[in-house]
Write an enzyme that holds these catalytic residues in place. Structure first.
Site, short mmCIF file in Angstrom:
data_model
loop_
_atom_site.label_atom_id
_atom_site.label_comp_id
_atom_site.label_asym_id
_atom_site.label_seq_id
_atom_site.Cartn_x
_atom_site.Cartn_y
_atom_site.Cartn_z
N LYS A 18 0.79 -1.19 0.00
CA LYS A 18 0.00 0.00 0.00
C LYS A 18 0.85 1.27 0.00
O LYS A 18 0.37 2.35 -0.33
CB LYS A 18 -0.88 0.02 1.27
N GLY A 19 2.10 1.13 0.42
CA GLY A 19 2.93 2.31 0.71
C GLY A 19 3.08 3.30 -0.42
O GLY A 19 3.34 4.47 -0.18
N ARG A 59 0.18 6.80 7.92
CA ARG A 59 0.35 6.97 6.46
C ARG A 59 0.03 8.40 6.03
O ARG A 59 0.51 8.89 5.02
CB ARG A 59 -0.58 6.03 5.70
N ASP A 109 14.26 -1.68 0.94
CA ASP A 109 15.03 -1.98 2.15
C ASP A 109 15.88 -3.22 1.89
O ASP A 109 17.00 -3.12 1.38
CB ASP A 109 14.05 -2.17 3.32
N LYS A 132 16.93 2.47 1.34
CA LYS A 132 17.63 2.23 2.61
C LYS A 132 18.68 1.16 2.35
O LYS A 132 18.47 -0.03 2.63
CB LYS A 132 16.58 1.74 3.63
N ASP A 139 3.56 3.24 6.68
CA ASP A 139 2.82 3.02 7.93
C ASP A 139 3.65 2.32 9.00
O ASP A 139 4.72 1.76 8.74
CB ASP A 139 1.60 2.13 7.67
N GLU A 150 7.78 2.12 -6.30
CA GLU A 150 7.91 1.66 -4.90
C GLU A 150 8.04 2.87 -3.98
O GLU A 150 8.55 3.91 -4.40
CB GLU A 150 9.18 0.81 -4.75
N ASP A 151 7.59 2.71 -2.76
CA ASP A 151 7.82 3.75 -1.78
C ASP A 151 9.25 3.66 -1.23
O ASP A 151 9.97 4.65 -1.19
CB ASP A 151 6.79 3.67 -0.63
#
Ligand code: 5GP
Length: 172
Positions: free
Chosen positions: A40-41, A162, A100, A128, A156, A96-97
Protein backbone atom coordinates in the site's frame (compact mmCIF):
# COMPACT_ATOMS: atom_id res chain seq x y z
CA UNK A 1 5.11 6.07 23.79
CA UNK A 2 6.17 6.72 20.14
CA UNK A 3 8.05 9.92 19.27
CA UNK A 4 8.25 11.27 15.72
CA UNK A 5 11.26 13.04 14.23
CA UNK A 6 11.02 14.63 10.78
CA UNK A 7 13.68 13.11 8.51
CA UNK A 8 12.58 14.61 5.17
CA UNK A 9 10.12 17.49 5.05
CA UNK A 10 7.11 17.65 2.76
CA UNK A 11 8.75 20.55 0.89
CA UNK A 12 11.88 18.48 0.18
CA UNK A 13 9.71 15.55 -0.91
CA UNK A 14 7.68 17.74 -3.24
CA UNK A 15 10.83 19.14 -4.86
CA UNK A 16 12.25 15.65 -5.37
CA UNK A 17 9.02 14.26 -6.80
CA UNK A 18 8.95 17.18 -9.27
CA UNK A 19 12.54 16.35 -10.33
CA UNK A 20 11.79 12.64 -10.69
CA UNK A 21 8.69 13.44 -12.76
CA UNK A 22 10.75 15.64 -15.11
CA UNK A 23 13.29 12.84 -15.59
CA UNK A 24 10.56 10.28 -16.24
CA UNK A 25 8.69 12.60 -18.61
CA UNK A 26 11.84 12.93 -20.69
CA UNK A 27 12.33 9.13 -20.81
CA UNK A 28 8.70 8.02 -21.24
CA UNK A 29 6.78 10.76 -23.07
CA UNK A 30 6.30 8.72 -26.25
CA UNK A 31 5.95 5.31 -24.61
CA UNK A 32 2.52 5.29 -22.97
CA UNK A 33 4.09 3.60 -19.94
CA UNK A 34 2.32 1.30 -17.53
CA UNK A 35 3.06 2.34 -13.97
CA UNK A 36 2.67 -0.51 -11.51
CA UNK A 37 2.51 0.63 -7.91
CA UNK A 38 3.45 -1.62 -5.02
CA UNK A 39 0.66 -1.28 -2.47
CA UNK A 40 0.00 0.00 0.00
CA UNK A 41 2.93 2.31 0.71
CA UNK A 42 3.21 3.70 -2.84
CA UNK A 43 -0.21 5.33 -2.99
CA UNK A 44 0.76 8.84 -1.89
CA UNK A 45 3.98 8.97 -3.92
CA UNK A 46 2.31 7.51 -7.01
CA UNK A 47 -0.60 9.92 -6.96
CA UNK A 48 1.75 12.92 -6.63
CA UNK A 49 4.08 11.52 -9.29
CA UNK A 50 1.46 10.84 -11.99
CA UNK A 51 0.03 14.33 -11.63
CA UNK A 52 3.47 15.92 -11.93
CA UNK A 53 4.39 13.63 -14.84
CA UNK A 54 1.78 15.25 -17.03
CA UNK A 55 2.03 12.67 -19.86
CA UNK A 56 -0.40 9.85 -20.71
CA UNK A 57 0.24 6.85 -18.47
CA UNK A 58 -1.73 3.81 -17.41
CA UNK A 59 -1.67 2.66 -13.82
CA UNK A 60 -2.14 -0.65 -12.10
CA UNK A 61 -1.29 -1.99 -8.68
CA UNK A 62 0.22 -5.07 -7.17
CA UNK A 63 0.09 -6.08 -3.54
CA UNK A 64 2.63 -8.24 -1.84
CA UNK A 65 3.21 -8.65 1.85
CA UNK A 66 6.66 -8.66 3.35
CA UNK A 67 6.22 -6.92 6.66
CA UNK A 68 3.91 -8.41 9.25
CA UNK A 69 3.07 -6.49 12.37
CA UNK A 70 6.04 -4.45 13.57
CA UNK A 71 9.14 -2.96 12.03
CA UNK A 72 11.12 -5.96 10.78
CA UNK A 73 10.76 -7.81 7.49
CA UNK A 74 9.65 -11.41 7.76
CA UNK A 75 11.89 -12.13 4.77
CA UNK A 76 8.98 -13.85 3.06
CA UNK A 77 7.15 -12.30 0.15
CA UNK A 78 3.60 -13.33 -0.59
CA UNK A 79 1.57 -12.18 -3.60
CA UNK A 80 -1.78 -10.92 -2.35
CA UNK A 81 -3.09 -9.17 -5.44
CA UNK A 82 -1.58 -9.36 -8.95
CA UNK A 83 -1.99 -6.97 -11.87
CA UNK A 84 -4.94 -7.09 -14.25
CA UNK A 85 -3.49 -5.05 -17.13
CA UNK A 86 -1.74 -7.08 -19.88
CA UNK A 87 2.00 -6.49 -19.51
CA UNK A 88 3.43 -8.10 -22.65
CA UNK A 89 5.05 -5.50 -24.90
CA UNK A 90 4.44 -2.61 -22.46
CA UNK A 91 7.01 -0.20 -21.06
CA UNK A 92 6.58 -0.93 -17.37
CA UNK A 93 7.76 1.26 -14.52
CA UNK A 94 7.46 -0.19 -11.02
CA UNK A 95 6.70 2.46 -8.41
CA UNK A 96 7.91 1.66 -4.90
CA UNK A 97 7.82 3.75 -1.78
CA UNK A 98 10.96 2.29 -0.20
CA UNK A 99 13.55 -0.38 -0.94
CA UNK A 100 15.03 -1.98 2.15
CA UNK A 101 16.15 -5.62 1.91
CA UNK A 102 15.37 -5.65 -1.83
CA UNK A 103 13.30 -8.84 -1.50
CA UNK A 104 10.01 -7.18 -2.45
CA UNK A 105 11.48 -5.50 -5.51
CA UNK A 106 13.21 -8.70 -6.61
CA UNK A 107 9.88 -10.52 -6.35
CA UNK A 108 8.06 -7.77 -8.29
CA UNK A 109 10.66 -7.55 -11.05
CA UNK A 110 10.63 -11.35 -11.48
CA UNK A 111 6.80 -11.44 -11.51
CA UNK A 112 6.62 -8.71 -14.16
CA UNK A 113 9.51 -9.84 -16.35
CA UNK A 114 7.90 -13.30 -16.72
CA UNK A 115 5.06 -11.45 -18.47
CA UNK A 116 7.44 -10.13 -21.16
CA UNK A 117 7.30 -6.32 -20.93
CA UNK A 118 9.04 -4.28 -23.66
CA UNK A 119 11.06 -2.64 -20.87
CA UNK A 120 11.05 -2.81 -17.09
CA UNK A 121 12.43 -0.20 -14.72
CA UNK A 122 12.13 0.65 -11.07
CA UNK A 123 11.43 4.00 -9.45
CA UNK A 124 11.57 4.29 -5.67
CA UNK A 125 11.26 7.43 -3.61
CA UNK A 126 13.31 6.15 -0.68
CA UNK A 127 16.25 3.77 -0.59
CA UNK A 128 17.63 2.23 2.61
CA UNK A 129 20.80 0.52 1.29
CA UNK A 130 21.99 -0.56 4.76
CA UNK A 131 19.18 -3.12 4.87
CA UNK A 132 19.98 -4.75 1.52
CA UNK A 133 19.96 -8.55 1.41
CA UNK A 134 19.50 -8.86 -2.33
CA UNK A 135 21.04 -6.55 -4.95
CA UNK A 136 18.39 -4.82 -7.05
CA UNK A 137 18.74 -2.35 -9.93
CA UNK A 138 17.21 1.03 -9.05
CA UNK A 139 16.72 3.17 -12.14
CA UNK A 140 15.11 6.23 -10.55
CA UNK A 141 15.62 7.09 -6.88
CA UNK A 142 14.60 10.00 -4.69
CA UNK A 143 16.42 9.86 -1.36
CA UNK A 144 18.92 7.57 0.29
CA UNK A 145 17.94 7.28 3.94
CA UNK A 146 19.72 5.89 7.01
CA UNK A 147 18.97 2.62 8.75
CA UNK A 148 15.81 3.61 10.61
CA UNK A 149 12.15 2.69 10.48
CA UNK A 150 10.36 5.52 8.70
CA UNK A 151 6.70 6.46 8.48
CA UNK A 152 4.57 9.06 6.77
CA UNK A 153 4.01 10.02 3.11
CA UNK A 154 2.17 6.72 2.65
CA UNK A 155 4.38 4.56 4.86
CA UNK A 156 2.82 3.02 7.93
CA UNK A 157 3.50 1.42 11.24
CA UNK A 158 0.76 -1.14 11.84
CA UNK A 159 -1.48 0.82 9.40
CA UNK A 160 -1.00 4.07 11.29
CA UNK A 161 0.78 7.31 10.26
CA UNK A 162 0.35 6.97 6.46
CA UNK A 163 -1.32 10.41 6.40
CA UNK A 164 1.72 12.33 7.71
CA UNK A 165 2.98 14.72 5.00
CA UNK A 166 6.66 14.50 6.08
CA UNK A 167 8.82 11.38 6.22
CA UNK A 168 9.44 10.75 9.90
CA UNK A 169 11.50 8.41 12.01
CA UNK A 170 9.54 6.49 14.58
CA UNK A 171 11.46 6.46 17.84
CA UNK A 172 10.48 4.35 20.86
P1 5GP B 1 12.02 -4.85 1.34
O1 5GP B 1 11.37 -6.05 0.74
O2 5GP B 1 12.92 -4.10 0.39
O3 5GP B 1 12.73 -5.16 2.64
O4 5GP B 1 10.90 -3.87 1.81
C1 5GP B 1 10.02 -3.30 0.97
C2 5GP B 1 8.74 -2.96 1.70
O5 5GP B 1 8.90 -3.02 3.12
C3 5GP B 1 8.32 -1.56 1.39
O6 5GP B 1 7.48 -1.51 0.26
C4 5GP B 1 7.61 -1.16 2.66
O7 5GP B 1 6.26 -1.58 2.59
C5 5GP B 1 8.30 -1.93 3.75
N1 5GP B 1 9.35 -1.15 4.44
C6 5GP B 1 10.69 -1.27 4.35
N2 5GP B 1 11.32 -0.38 5.14
C7 5GP B 1 10.34 0.32 5.74
C8 5GP B 1 10.34 1.42 6.68
O8 5GP B 1 11.36 1.95 7.14
N3 5GP B 1 9.10 1.88 7.07
C9 5GP B 1 7.94 1.35 6.61
N4 5GP B 1 6.82 1.89 7.04
N5 5GP B 1 7.90 0.33 5.73
C10 5GP B 1 9.09 -0.17 5.31
Amino acid sequence: MNKLKVLISKEEIEKKVTELAAELREDYHEKNPLLIGALKGCFVFMSDLVRKLDIPVEVDFIKVSSYGIGTHSSGKIKLEHGTKTPIEGRHVLVIEDIVDTGLTVRFLLDYISRRKPASLKLCTLFDKPSGRVMAVPIDYMGFTIPDAFVIGYGLDFDEKFRYLPDLCILED
